[in-house]
Design a protein around this motif. Structure first.
Motif, PDB file in Angstrom:
ATOM      1  N   GLN A 315      -4.914 -50.561  53.293  1.00 20.81           N
ATOM      2  CA  GLN A 315      -4.792 -51.304  52.316  1.00 20.81           C
ATOM      3  C   GLN A 315      -3.909 -52.623  52.829  1.00 20.81           C
ATOM      4  O   GLN A 315      -2.744 -52.825  53.096  1.00 20.81           O
ATOM      5  CB  GLN A 315      -3.770 -50.518  51.531  1.00 20.81           C
ATOM      6  CG  GLN A 315      -3.298 -51.040  50.041  1.00 20.81           C
ATOM      7  CD  GLN A 315      -4.660 -50.908  49.146  1.00 20.81           C
ATOM      8  OE1 GLN A 315      -5.491 -49.955  48.926  1.00 20.81           O
ATOM      9  NE2 GLN A 315      -5.156 -52.143  48.576  1.00 20.81           N
ATOM     10  N   THR A 316      -4.793 -53.762  52.601  1.00 13.93           N
ATOM     11  CA  THR A 316      -4.130 -55.385  52.941  1.00 13.93           C
ATOM     12  C   THR A 316      -4.038 -56.065  51.773  1.00 13.93           C
ATOM     13  O   THR A 316      -3.555 -56.894  52.125  1.00 13.93           O
ATOM     14  CB  THR A 316      -5.583 -55.775  53.848  1.00 13.93           C
ATOM     15  OG1 THR A 316      -6.528 -55.919  53.182  1.00 13.93           O
ATOM     16  CG2 THR A 316      -5.736 -55.076  55.101  1.00 13.93           C
ATOM     17  N   GLU A 321      -6.138 -53.418  44.252  1.00 17.50           N
ATOM     18  CA  GLU A 321      -7.304 -53.794  44.875  1.00 17.50           C
ATOM     19  C   GLU A 321      -8.122 -52.641  45.738  1.00 17.50           C
ATOM     20  O   GLU A 321      -7.276 -52.047  46.488  1.00 17.50           O
ATOM     21  CB  GLU A 321      -7.153 -55.120  45.827  1.00 17.50           C
ATOM     22  CG  GLU A 321      -6.694 -56.269  44.942  1.00 17.50           C
ATOM     23  CD  GLU A 321      -7.798 -56.781  44.095  1.00 17.50           C
ATOM     24  OE1 GLU A 321      -9.084 -56.548  44.588  1.00 17.50           O
ATOM     25  OE2 GLU A 321      -7.481 -57.755  43.210  1.00 17.50           O
ATOM     26  N   PRO A 322      -9.425 -52.668  46.067  1.00 19.07           N
ATOM     27  CA  PRO A 322      -9.739 -51.841  46.722  1.00 19.07           C
ATOM     28  C   PRO A 322      -9.257 -51.872  48.504  1.00 19.07           C
ATOM     29  O   PRO A 322      -8.986 -52.846  48.608  1.00 19.07           O
ATOM     30  CB  PRO A 322     -11.303 -51.853  46.730  1.00 19.07           C
ATOM     31  CG  PRO A 322     -11.535 -53.090  46.591  1.00 19.07           C
ATOM     32  CD  PRO A 322     -10.234 -53.515  45.567  1.00 19.07           C
ATOM     33  N   MET A 323      -9.224 -50.775  49.041  1.00 17.24           N
ATOM     34  CA  MET A 323      -9.037 -50.860  50.418  1.00 17.24           C
ATOM     35  C   MET A 323     -10.163 -51.674  51.371  1.00 17.24           C
ATOM     36  O   MET A 323     -11.139 -51.774  51.117  1.00 17.24           O
ATOM     37  CB  MET A 323      -8.750 -49.287  51.025  1.00 17.24           C
ATOM     38  CG  MET A 323      -7.878 -48.507  50.553  1.00 17.24           C
ATOM     39  SD  MET A 323      -7.725 -46.965  51.285  1.00 17.24           S
ATOM     40  CE  MET A 323      -6.940 -47.405  52.936  1.00 17.24           C
ATOM     41  N   THR A 324      -9.370 -52.282  52.498  1.00 22.93           N
ATOM     42  CA  THR A 324     -10.422 -52.903  53.475  1.00 22.93           C
ATOM     43  C   THR A 324     -11.029 -51.997  54.380  1.00 22.93           C
ATOM     44  O   THR A 324     -10.312 -51.423  54.946  1.00 22.93           O
ATOM     45  CB  THR A 324      -9.512 -54.173  53.881  1.00 22.93           C
ATOM     46  OG1 THR A 324      -9.240 -54.990  53.003  1.00 22.93           O
ATOM     47  CG2 THR A 324     -10.748 -55.087  54.868  1.00 22.93           C
ATOM     48  N   HIS A 334     -17.910 -57.576  69.100  1.00 25.73           N
ATOM     49  CA  HIS A 334     -17.718 -58.171  67.854  1.00 25.73           C
ATOM     50  C   HIS A 334     -17.235 -57.278  66.747  1.00 25.73           C
ATOM     51  O   HIS A 334     -17.602 -56.203  66.623  1.00 25.73           O
ATOM     52  CB  HIS A 334     -18.535 -59.176  67.326  1.00 25.73           C
ATOM     53  CG  HIS A 334     -19.791 -58.480  66.585  1.00 25.73           C
ATOM     54  ND1 HIS A 334     -20.876 -58.292  67.518  1.00 25.73           N
ATOM     55  CD2 HIS A 334     -20.265 -58.168  65.493  1.00 25.73           C
ATOM     56  CE1 HIS A 334     -21.822 -57.937  67.192  1.00 25.73           C
ATOM     57  NE2 HIS A 334     -21.301 -57.589  65.372  1.00 25.73           N
ATOM     58  N   ASP A 335     -16.415 -57.700  65.597  1.00 26.98           N
ATOM     59  CA  ASP A 335     -15.878 -56.742  64.515  1.00 26.98           C
ATOM     60  C   ASP A 335     -16.506 -57.128  63.242  1.00 26.98           C
ATOM     61  O   ASP A 335     -16.789 -58.598  63.064  1.00 26.98           O
ATOM     62  CB  ASP A 335     -14.415 -56.832  64.214  1.00 26.98           C
ATOM     63  CG  ASP A 335     -13.624 -55.997  65.502  1.00 26.98           C
ATOM     64  OD1 ASP A 335     -14.411 -55.217  66.230  1.00 26.98           O
ATOM     65  OD2 ASP A 335     -12.492 -56.192  65.736  1.00 26.98           O
ATOM     66  N   CYS A 336     -17.133 -56.298  62.299  1.00 26.38           N
ATOM     67  CA  CYS A 336     -17.243 -57.028  61.038  1.00 26.38           C
ATOM     68  C   CYS A 336     -16.596 -56.482  60.061  1.00 26.38           C
ATOM     69  O   CYS A 336     -15.724 -55.288  60.111  1.00 26.38           O
ATOM     70  CB  CYS A 336     -18.813 -56.234  60.836  1.00 26.38           C
ATOM     71  SG  CYS A 336     -20.118 -56.906  61.804  1.00 26.38           S
ATOM     72  N   PHE A 337     -16.163 -56.909  58.930  1.00 27.99           N
ATOM     73  CA  PHE A 337     -15.119 -56.646  58.029  1.00 27.99           C
ATOM     74  C   PHE A 337     -15.911 -56.493  56.598  1.00 27.99           C
ATOM     75  O   PHE A 337     -16.499 -57.421  56.276  1.00 27.99           O
ATOM     76  CB  PHE A 337     -13.964 -57.495  57.641  1.00 27.99           C
ATOM     77  CG  PHE A 337     -13.353 -57.819  59.152  1.00 27.99           C
ATOM     78  CD1 PHE A 337     -12.325 -57.102  59.536  1.00 27.99           C
ATOM     79  CD2 PHE A 337     -13.599 -58.888  59.866  1.00 27.99           C
ATOM     80  CE1 PHE A 337     -11.517 -57.223  60.811  1.00 27.99           C
ATOM     81  CE2 PHE A 337     -12.966 -59.291  60.919  1.00 27.99           C
ATOM     82  CZ  PHE A 337     -11.971 -58.355  61.609  1.00 27.99           C
ATOM     83  N   VAL A 338     -15.976 -55.386  56.100  1.00 28.75           N
ATOM     84  CA  VAL A 338     -16.484 -54.995  54.823  1.00 28.75           C
ATOM     85  C   VAL A 338     -15.442 -54.655  53.712  1.00 28.75           C
ATOM     86  O   VAL A 338     -14.753 -53.559  54.167  1.00 28.75           O
ATOM     87  CB  VAL A 338     -17.685 -53.862  55.218  1.00 28.75           C
ATOM     88  CG1 VAL A 338     -18.490 -53.412  53.738  1.00 28.75           C
ATOM     89  CG2 VAL A 338     -18.408 -54.182  56.220  1.00 28.75           C
ATOM     90  N   CYS A 339     -15.677 -55.229  52.771  1.00 30.02           N
ATOM     91  CA  CYS A 339     -14.646 -55.183  51.799  1.00 30.02           C
ATOM     92  C   CYS A 339     -15.040 -54.282  50.784  1.00 30.02           C
ATOM     93  O   CYS A 339     -16.240 -54.253  50.434  1.00 30.02           O
ATOM     94  CB  CYS A 339     -14.156 -56.613  51.052  1.00 30.02           C
ATOM     95  SG  CYS A 339     -13.425 -57.808  52.137  1.00 30.02           S
TER      96      CYS A 339
END
Length: 339
Positions: A315-316, A321-324, A334-339
């Protein structure tokens, strides 16, 4: 290899495993197998046992087999080290017994009698026994306790302060008019007396001493004092732990030491042996501290088109709001961030 070098090697191993570099993982495992002289303290401080233990389930057969070999090798080495320490402690005990036996024989012989003809002073022998118990207690393995000379295991009706006729006269030292402390002395007496054959004067002295030592730690009869006395009562009266009561009654453990003992120190020999075994097993089974992650193929990277990944959620943002979701692809850095 010292603790710092091993920690660096473990960090490099984890990075290589995360990046999917199987050859580097195998190379580092081979290096660890050859260069590390395992000790329990070294493996715990570097978390090497945890890192290698997790690789036993690696998807590459060569890596998993090598990891299993290292875990077995290290575990056998640690167990052998413990057995060696116990053998050394046993040899010391035998030497002490031989010295005590020779001293007893010399005291019994006419040639060893004192010039004045008086009976030999037995105080040094008592101090030697106490010293032996303290020496054993300072070792890394659980100390071997003396015979249960004050315990009657066949007793069905437990002794109490009431049955011994001392309940009304039991009073705490230097505590005029404090009913709470007086009741706690009775509790300590009941805990020690249940299966004891000791004289009630000795039990009274021990109970008063333990209560006074516990009171001296906090200097009041508040919640901390009462919780301490309840803990002592429950541990001392434990039917599975007669050895502790025996040592206290014999005077091997002083009242101040009893009051300051933790629950682990007061545990019975069987419980201490079980805790030692669990600690040894957990050395290779524990999980390192970090975010809980799970593997999935539900995500697809737009850059590399790969699906094999691990992810965790956090939870950012604000609570509404939904969790990241943080996704890491196994074979890439590499990292990918999916919201």
């Amino acid at each position: 290899m010292d603790s710092k070098a091993l920690s660096d090697a473990v960090k490099e191993l984890n990075e290589a495993n995360t990046a999917g570099k199987t050859e580097d993982v195998t190379r580092l495992l081979e290096k660890l197998r050859k260069d590390v002289q395992p000790t329990e303290e070294l493996l715990r401080s570097s978390k090497a046992g945890v890192a290698i233990g997790k690789l036993r389930n690696h998807s590459t057969p060569g890596v998993s087999t090598l990891a299993k070999e290292i875990v077995k090798l290290w575990k056998d080495a640690i167990e052998e080290s413990k057995r060696k320490r116990k053998r050394e402690d046993g040899d010391k005990d035998d030497a002490v017994k031989r010295v005590k036996g020779e001293g007893s024989s010399a005291a019994a012989s006419p040639a060893a009698a004192s010039p004045s003809g008086a009976s030999p002073d037995r105080k040094p022998r008592t101090e030697a026994v106490k010293s032996e118990v303290k020496t054993e207690a300072s070792g890394s393995s659980p100390p071997r306790r003396p015979p249960l000379s004050t315990i009657d295991s066949s007793r069905k009706d437990p002794r109490t302060a009431a049955s011994d006729g001392v309940e009304k006269t039991l009073r705490a030292e230097e505590a005029e008019g404090e009913d709470v402390r007086d009741k706690c002395v009775v509790m300590m007496y009941n805990a020690l007396a249940g299966d004891s054959t000791a004289d009630k004067k000795i039990l009274t002295e021990r109970a008063r001493g333990i209560e006074k030592a516990a009171y001296d730690l906090v200097r009041n009869t508040g919640n901390e004092y009462r919780a301490k006395m309840r803990s002592l009562f429950l541990n001392l009266k434990d039917k599975q732990n007669p050895a502790l009561r025996n040592e206290i009654v014999l005077g091997y453990i002083e009242a101040a030491k009893v009051a300051a003992m933790s629950k682990e120190e007061m545990a019975s020999e069987s419980v201490r042996a079980l805790n030692e075994k669990l600690a040894s097993d957990n050395l290779f089974k524990a999980k390192a501290v970090g975010e809980t992650q799970a593997e999935t193929d539900a995500f697809k990277c737009s850059r590399c088109q790969q699906r094999k990944c691990t992810y965790y959620q956090m939870q950012t943002r604000s609570a509404d709001e939904p969790m990241t979701t943080f996704v890491t692809y196994v074979f890439f850095t590499h990292d990918c961030f999916v919201c």
